[in-house]
Design a protein around this motif. Structure first.
Motif, mmCIF file in Angstrom:
data_model
loop_
_atom_site.group_PDB
_atom_site.id
_atom_site.type_symbol
_atom_site.label_atom_id
_atom_site.label_comp_id
_atom_site.label_asym_id
_atom_site.label_seq_id
_atom_site.Cartn_x
_atom_site.Cartn_y
_atom_site.Cartn_z
ATOM 1 N N GLY A 1 0.876 -1.327 0.087
ATOM 2 C CA GLY A 1 -0.037 0.017 0.103
ATOM 3 C C GLY A 1 0.807 1.156 0.108
ATOM 4 N N VAL A 2 0.545 2.273 -1.042
ATOM 5 C CA VAL A 2 1.159 3.688 -0.909
ATOM 6 C C VAL A 2 0.251 4.504 -0.106
ATOM 7 C CG1 VAL A 2 2.011 5.184 -2.298
ATOM 8 C CG2 VAL A 2 2.475 3.024 -2.827
ATOM 9 N N TYR A 3 0.727 5.296 0.874
ATOM 10 C CA TYR A 3 -0.146 6.541 1.437
ATOM 11 C C TYR A 3 0.505 7.921 1.367
ATOM 12 C CZ TYR A 3 -0.929 2.103 3.826
ATOM 13 O OH TYR A 3 -1.085 0.736 4.007
ATOM 14 N N ILE A 4 -0.554 8.817 1.196
ATOM 15 C CA ILE A 4 -0.183 10.258 1.124
ATOM 16 C C ILE A 4 0.144 10.525 2.505
ATOM 17 C CG2 ILE A 4 -0.918 12.126 0.609
ATOM 18 C CD1 ILE A 4 -0.355 10.456 -1.869
ATOM 19 N N ASN A 5 -0.744 10.088 3.433
ATOM 20 C CA ASN A 5 -0.696 10.666 4.881
ATOM 21 C C ASN A 5 -0.608 9.507 5.735
ATOM 22 O OD1 ASN A 5 -1.113 11.842 7.252
ATOM 23 N ND2 ASN A 5 -2.558 13.471 6.818
ATOM 24 N N PRO A 6 0.628 9.318 6.420
ATOM 25 C CA PRO A 6 0.546 8.067 7.462
ATOM 26 C C PRO A 6 0.021 8.217 8.655
ATOM 27 C CG PRO A 6 2.528 9.107 7.247
ATOM 28 C CD PRO A 6 1.881 9.918 6.367
ATOM 29 N N GLU A 7 -0.561 9.321 8.823
ATOM 30 C CA GLU A 7 -1.402 9.837 10.217
ATOM 31 C C GLU A 7 -2.980 9.224 9.766
ATOM 32 O OE1 GLU A 7 -0.012 10.339 13.135
ATOM 33 O OE2 GLU A 7 2.017 10.089 11.981
ATOM 34 N N ASP A 8 -3.215 9.667 8.578
ATOM 35 C CA ASP A 8 -4.973 9.282 8.343
ATOM 36 C C ASP A 8 -4.809 8.744 6.812
ATOM 37 O OD1 ASP A 8 -7.381 9.577 7.612
ATOM 38 O OD2 ASP A 8 -7.811 11.357 8.121
ATOM 39 N N TYR A 9 -4.866 7.407 6.830
ATOM 40 C CA TYR A 9 -5.013 6.609 5.475
ATOM 41 C C TYR A 9 -6.089 6.852 4.623
ATOM 42 C CZ TYR A 9 -1.316 3.981 7.699
ATOM 43 O OH TYR A 9 0.017 3.321 8.477
ATOM 44 N N THR A 10 -7.135 7.617 5.056
ATOM 45 C CA THR A 10 -8.549 7.796 4.223
ATOM 46 C C THR A 10 -8.034 8.974 3.489
ATOM 47 O OG1 THR A 10 -9.312 9.230 6.026
ATOM 48 C CG2 THR A 10 -9.836 7.020 5.978
ATOM 49 N N LYS A 11 -7.073 9.950 3.730
ATOM 50 C CA LYS A 11 -6.606 11.102 3.045
ATOM 51 C C LYS A 11 -6.047 10.554 1.788
ATOM 52 C CE LYS A 11 -6.617 14.493 6.691
ATOM 53 N NZ LYS A 11 -6.026 15.457 7.325
ATOM 54 N N GLY A 12 -6.690 11.189 0.666
ATOM 55 C CA GLY A 12 -5.913 11.024 -0.611
ATOM 56 C C GLY A 12 -4.644 12.213 -0.972
ATOM 57 N N GLY A 13 -4.418 12.306 -2.017
ATOM 58 C CA GLY A 13 -3.381 13.123 -2.494
ATOM 59 C C GLY A 13 -3.539 13.757 -3.845
ATOM 60 N N PRO A 14 -2.741 14.452 -4.319
ATOM 61 C CA PRO A 14 -2.812 15.168 -5.764
ATOM 62 C C PRO A 14 -3.209 13.887 -6.775
ATOM 63 C CG PRO A 14 -0.363 15.403 -5.164
ATOM 64 C CD PRO A 14 -1.192 14.584 -3.845
ATOM 65 N N SER A 15 -3.862 14.438 -7.672
ATOM 66 C CA SER A 15 -4.182 13.503 -8.681
ATOM 67 C C SER A 15 -3.039 13.269 -9.533
ATOM 68 C CB SER A 15 -5.672 13.766 -9.607
ATOM 69 O OG SER A 15 -5.418 15.203 -10.106
ATOM 70 N N GLY A 16 -2.966 12.328 -10.309
ATOM 71 C CA GLY A 16 -1.920 11.723 -11.088
ATOM 72 C C GLY A 16 -2.113 10.806 -11.950
ATOM 73 N N PRO A 17 -1.199 10.346 -12.848
ATOM 74 C CA PRO A 17 -1.420 8.957 -13.213
ATOM 75 C C PRO A 17 -1.574 7.612 -12.241
ATOM 76 C CG PRO A 17 0.785 9.985 -13.774
ATOM 77 C CD PRO A 17 -0.071 10.902 -12.977
ATOM 78 N N ARG A 18 -2.240 6.959 -12.517
ATOM 79 C CA ARG A 18 -2.267 5.675 -11.923
ATOM 80 C C ARG A 18 -1.174 4.632 -12.350
ATOM 81 N NH1 ARG A 18 -6.507 6.065 -7.603
ATOM 82 N NH2 ARG A 18 -7.702 7.799 -8.553
ATOM 83 N N ARG A 19 -0.526 4.408 -11.429
ATOM 84 C CA ARG A 19 0.438 3.348 -11.467
ATOM 85 C C ARG A 19 0.618 2.388 -10.617
ATOM 86 N NH1 ARG A 19 3.743 5.842 -14.987
ATOM 87 N NH2 ARG A 19 4.096 8.029 -14.991
#
Length: 95
Positions: A60-78
């Motif tokens: 799993g790749v996380y944007i915010n390790p304190e809150d896994y429900t938070k996403g991040g900037p959109s970008g190409p899916r890899r």
């Protein structure tokens, strides 16, 4: 015991190495049966020596390790991770 080096590379949505990630390898067959590993490393890449056998990888790749429900900037899916194992005797042969 025959072993190989397993390398996981976690890539974030922007195509750069993931800063926050988790990877787990669980052995399914051969000498790896019931082996549980949590490879970690810097820059999204982790290497670990593993017994010869079959594995499943969960990553799993996380944007915010304190809150896994938070996403991040959109970008190409890899794909979040790549697994490659090489025998010390045959460095060019994939697992």
């Amino acid at each position: 015991m025959d072993s190989k080096v397993a390398t996981t590379t976690s890539i974030g949505r922007g195509g750069k190495p993931a800063e926050f990630y988790d990877s787990y390898l669980y052995g399914l067959s051969g000498q790896a049966r019931d082996v549980w590993l949590n490879p970690t490393g810097d820059g999204g890449t982790a290497k670990v020596r593993v017994p010869r056998g079959g594995y499943t990888l969960n990553s799993g790749v996380y944007i915010n390790p304190e809150d896994y429900t938070k996403g991040g900037p959109s970008g190409p899916r890899r794909p979040p991770a790549r697994l490659c194992c090489r025998s010390p005797r045959s460095a060019s042969r994939p697992m």
